[in-house]
Structures are given as structure tokens and as C-alpha cells.
Motif scaffolding. Sequence first.
Motif, PDB file in Angstrom:
ATOM      1  N   PRO A 120      39.917  43.213  52.952  1.00 40.48           N
ATOM      2  CA  PRO A 120      40.909  44.145  52.387  1.00 40.48           C
ATOM      3  C   PRO A 120      42.264  43.470  52.136  1.00 40.48           C
ATOM      4  CG  PRO A 120      39.721  45.201  54.166  1.00 40.48           C
ATOM      5  CD  PRO A 120      39.289  43.775  54.164  1.00 40.48           C
ATOM      6  N   GLN A 137      41.975  41.634  48.949  1.00 37.93           N
ATOM      7  CA  GLN A 137      42.005  42.573  47.821  1.00 37.93           C
ATOM      8  C   GLN A 137      43.430  43.009  47.487  1.00 37.93           C
ATOM      9  OE1 GLN A 137      39.062  45.424  49.306  1.00 37.93           O
ATOM     10  NE2 GLN A 137      37.905  45.081  47.426  1.00 37.93           N
ATOM     11  N   LYS A 181      41.670  48.305  57.240  1.00 38.23           N
ATOM     12  CA  LYS A 181      42.265  48.490  55.909  1.00 38.23           C
ATOM     13  C   LYS A 181      43.140  47.305  55.513  1.00 38.23           C
ATOM     14  CE  LYS A 181      42.330  53.434  56.785  1.00 38.23           C
ATOM     15  NZ  LYS A 181      43.130  54.459  57.463  1.00 38.23           N
ATOM     16  N   GLY A 182      43.007  46.203  56.247  1.00 34.86           N
ATOM     17  CA  GLY A 182      43.799  45.029  55.899  1.00 34.86           C
ATOM     18  C   GLY A 182      44.907  44.769  56.900  1.00 34.86           C
TER      19      GLY A 182
END
Lengths: 179, 496
Positions: free
Chosen positions: B96, B99, B291-292
Motif C-alpha cells: 500500500p 501504491q 493501509k500503508g
Amino acid sequence: MTAKTSHELYTGIGVVLLSILGYFVAIPAGIVVPESVDIRALSPDFWPVIVVFVLGLSGVGLTVQGLAETGLIGGRKRSKDGDQIDRRSEDTSDEYTFGKAALRVVVFMVILFAIYFAIPFIGMVAATIPAIMFLSWYAGEKRWKIIIPLAVVLPLILYFFFVYVANVPIPNGIFESIG
Amino acid sequence: MENIFEAFTIFLSVQNFVVVLAGVIIGTIIGAIPGMTTPMGVALALPFTFSMEPVTGILLLLGVYKGGLYGGSITAILLKAPGTPAASCTVIDGFPMAQKGEARRALDMALYASCFADFVSNLSLILFTGFLASFALRFGPAEFFTLIFFSLSIIAGVSGDKLSKGIISACFGLILATVGLDIIYGTERFIFGEPELMAGLNFIPVLIGLFALPEIIDHYTRKNTQQVSVGALGSMGATLRDFKRCFKSIVRGSLIGVVLGAIPGIGGAPSAFLSYSEARRTSKNPDAFGKGEIEGVAAAEAGNNGVAGSTMIPLLALGVPGDVITAVILGAFMIHGLKPGPVMFIENLPIIYGIFMGIMLSSAYLFIVGKFSIRAISRIADLPNSLLYPVVLVLCVFGCYAVNNNVFDILVMVSMGILGFAMLRLKIPAAPFLIAYILGPLLEDSFRQALLLSDGSYAIFFKNGICWTFWVLTLLSTIFMVRSRMKENKNNGKTK
């Protein structure tokens, strides 16, 4: 019966058969037990017999697991949804069909054995150069300007490393005079 | 002091410095290539060590091992394709981040956490191995039998989803290890008239056949659909502030790795996941995990790399491998005429100190390689498998031949490759096979030596507290692993 669970069942049965074969055929035929053995546990076949016994038990365990998962015993048959999830979890989308995949494995094996049998005659370098070319092409690589230099240079580098750095005499076969 | 001085003379050579660096680079590259595994890399590097001094050869393999552990995180972050099983935990927050355009930051943090954990793990190795080895000097054949029997329980930890398949695989390894002449009576075992089999099967062709060939064969059954492409790394790296924020999780993850790594059979993956879950549990912002969250990357990598040094503790002190890679390294020691264990601490102490020095050097190299070559190494993931696998095959052929200058070893490799491929397709794990293949002769020899001493009385295996301790540990570790496996299966069932 799902593909996966029947697979477990057959593997289990196969292992049990293998252990029976090991106990009744391979161990008596392959292990020489001297008559002078006083302590049974020191006999050359004592350890292999134990291992084959454990192998058989594990095979039985796997068979029972396979049966339980298929619902033939224990009533633990998987739900339809569960089966679908199971099938999805084994990603086979990029695989060839069974027949084609089997053929490709056979071709690969033929190449492996060809390398093995060719080495005494033409040497290791000459045996591996065409093998790299063919296997790269067979794996889908079509850029010959990469394949050919790679196929020639890599075996030569390995040859020089083993012969001149590691002092390992790599067989040259009929090219012995050149090496 | 004399031993340390001698160790310096063994270690301080240009060759060692170059070889450790080469090992770390090779390992990082191998770890970064999806489909290549660290055991495969160590196996392929092994034949190249024959011409080296023992310390140099072992250090090359350790460099590959450490580089491989870190390299696995590169593709985990950039491609969501973990190069090693342990790196799968790094994917959770690493990908993530990539991304979001923070790949460089994630990779930097993975590197810092890896190097820190590796350093802590190496310190634990240096501090604790000697104590354990001096204790193990009291061991006789019976104690060694119970110890190796306990070590075999690690098979449960590397058995994949079914324990019975792990045991089946181990039985194959144990049977294969009996091929050759019997050590007590000198009679034939499974030779079937083939003189090449009298000395048993060589370790390297078995290793390469099991770990490298099946992957290559399997590749040929799949369509060439490899279309991975490494995205931009991003320009922003991890800052000192990031490191400070993650420091607590890194230290905790390192310690978790050290403890779990020293226990045979646990390995990097459970350590990474435990470290990650602890970081999440104690975080002020647990919802950000997955979520990163950079702390997630740090915790996973610290847990993963924390095992690197400590898995060597049982290997060097007791002569028993903690996982499949240390099993390979044990084989490498034997090939170089060394037998890890307490006796090595008496007979070859300078070599052990030399290895310690090289291991510390590898931590420093890991940092340098990770920091300055990340861009180049990450591009290697683009290497097409259609070229990679034929190259690996040729390395296998040359490597196997070089063991004994014997073409027969190539045949052994091919046969083991076929067996390995069948096992791969039947989902029978290969790791228990190899561990049992290495431990099998040690187990059988100590068993028979003990019985010779006791005139066939089995009471010798229960004669003192050491034996009993190992029996109890075997029982406890088996119960623990079976229970955690059942729990895992139950959780998987619930997820479905």
C-alpha cells in the motif's frame, strides 16, 4: 469428492502401498543383514524398518484425512461453497491443460537426460549450450540475439571458473584436445 | 586471546571481504526475484565454495542467506510478490505504501529495520553460542540422540498445511539417508549393485535436485505470462523521524526474532507476523495498519531478520539446524571438513570467531547494498523467467558435477528433481525431506552408538536429566505445533 480431497486420499493410499513395498520387497532385497547381529536394534535393517513403519502410519493418517474430508467417514463433507473456495484457492489459471503440461514435463526430462548422456561424449560446455537455447525458446523467449550470446557465454564462464579458479576438471568429451 | 588473534588472521583477508559482499549482493538479488528462494540460492552458491577456505566458503553462504532475507522484501513492497515466505508480512503495509508513491520510504525502512534486527541477532549469536556449546560438551551418544530427536520435531514447523505430509517427506529423507554401507557391519544398504552408491548419495545433488529443479520443471508447465514491471520508487526516503517513531517496534521485533529464531523449526515468517501483530496491538493508531503504515513494514522486517543470526545458535553450539537454510549450511560445514557442535568450539575456535566477524561484516554490507543498489536490484525482478530458469539449470549441472567430478551426481540431481517435482505437485513439502536427510545419519549413528555402550538396553536414553529434558521438550514442542496448526486450520475454516 473434490479434486483436492481425492488427491489427498490417493496420495495416502499410494504412500501406504509404498511402505508395504518397502517392507516386503525393498528392505529384504536391498539390505544385507549379517548373521552375527546380536542386538536387534543394531541390525542394518532396524532403522529402515522403523522409518517404513512410520511412513505407512503417516500414509494411513493421510488416507483417513482424505476420507474425512470427502465425507466418506466422520461426516465432515465440505459445503458446496467451501469446495468453490477450495478450487479458487489453487490458482491454475496460467497452467497448460494436463496433457500439454505433461508433454512439456516429458520434453524437459528428455533434455535433462540428453545433457546427462551427452556430457561424456561432447563435454559439459557443448552439452549445455544447445540446452540453454532450446529451453529458453521452449519457455517462450523469442529474442535470439539475447538467447545465443547467453547460451554460449554462460557455460564458458562456468567452465573457466571451475577449471582455472576452483581446479575442477570439467569434462570436454571429444573436445578434450581444445580444453 | 590467542584464539581471537588467530581468528583475525583467518578473517582479515581481501578474499573474505569480497566474498561476503558478493554473497550479500547475490542473496539480495535472489531474494528479489519471485520464484527464486533463499535455500535455492544457497544451494546454487554451495559448489562455488569448494575451492575456498572453509571460513570464506561459509561466509559466502551466510551472505547469500542474509541478503536473501532482505531481498524478499523488495518485491514484496514493489510488486506485492514476496520473494520469501517471511516477506509476505511486509506486503501488508509495504505494498500500500508503494501504491501511494512511497516505495522508497518503505524500502528504506525495511532496510533499516532489517539491518538493526540482523545486528541484534548477530550479537545474540556471539553472546549465547559459547555458553550453549560448553554445556553440550557433557553430551554423549544418548544425549545427542534425544537432542536430534527433538530437532526432528522442527519438521512439524515446516510441514505446510498437513503434518502427515511433512512426516511422509521426512521418512523419504530418512530412508534415502540410509543408502550406502552400514557403519557398524559394513554391509550394503539399498545399493542394488551400483558401486557409485556405496558412499551414499551426495548432499549437494540431493539438495539442488529437491530445491531448484522442481521449480524449473514446474515453470515449464505454465504459460509464459510473466508481465511484472517495477513501478517508480518515489523520491522520498525514510527519515530519522520515521526511524525514531518505529524504533520501539524494531527493537521488539528484533528480540522476538532472536527468541523465535533460536528455537528450531519456527523460522522467519511466524516471527514477522508476531512482531507485526504486537506492533499493531500496541500502536496508538492500529487502524492505519494494513493501509500503508510504515511501522508495519518496520515491525515485519525486524521480526523477519531478527532470526538471521539466532538460527545459527543451535547449529554452531549443538550441531543441529534450526531450519532448512541452516540445514544447508550444516551440509556446507561438513563438505569443508568441519562438524559444528561443542567439539568445534574446542578444536576450531578461531574458525568460529572468524565466522562471527564475517557475520557482523555482512550486517554492514547489507546496509550498504540496500542503500546504494536498491534501484538496480529492484529492476532484476523484471528478468524474464524464460531466460532465468535455463540459466539456473546450467548452474545446477555444473555445480552438481563439481562436487566429486562425477557425472553420476548429475543423474542423482535429475532423479531428485523428478521426485521433488512429484512432491511439489502432491503438495508434499521438501523441507522436511532435507532436514531428515541431514539429521537422519546423525540420529541413527547416535542411537546405535548409545545402544552399543549400553549392550542394547534402551534405559540409556532415559539415564539423566539432559535426556529427560529433551524428551519433555520434544513432547511440548510437538503439542505446541499441533495445537497451533489446529488453531490455524480452525481460523482458516472460519474465514471460509
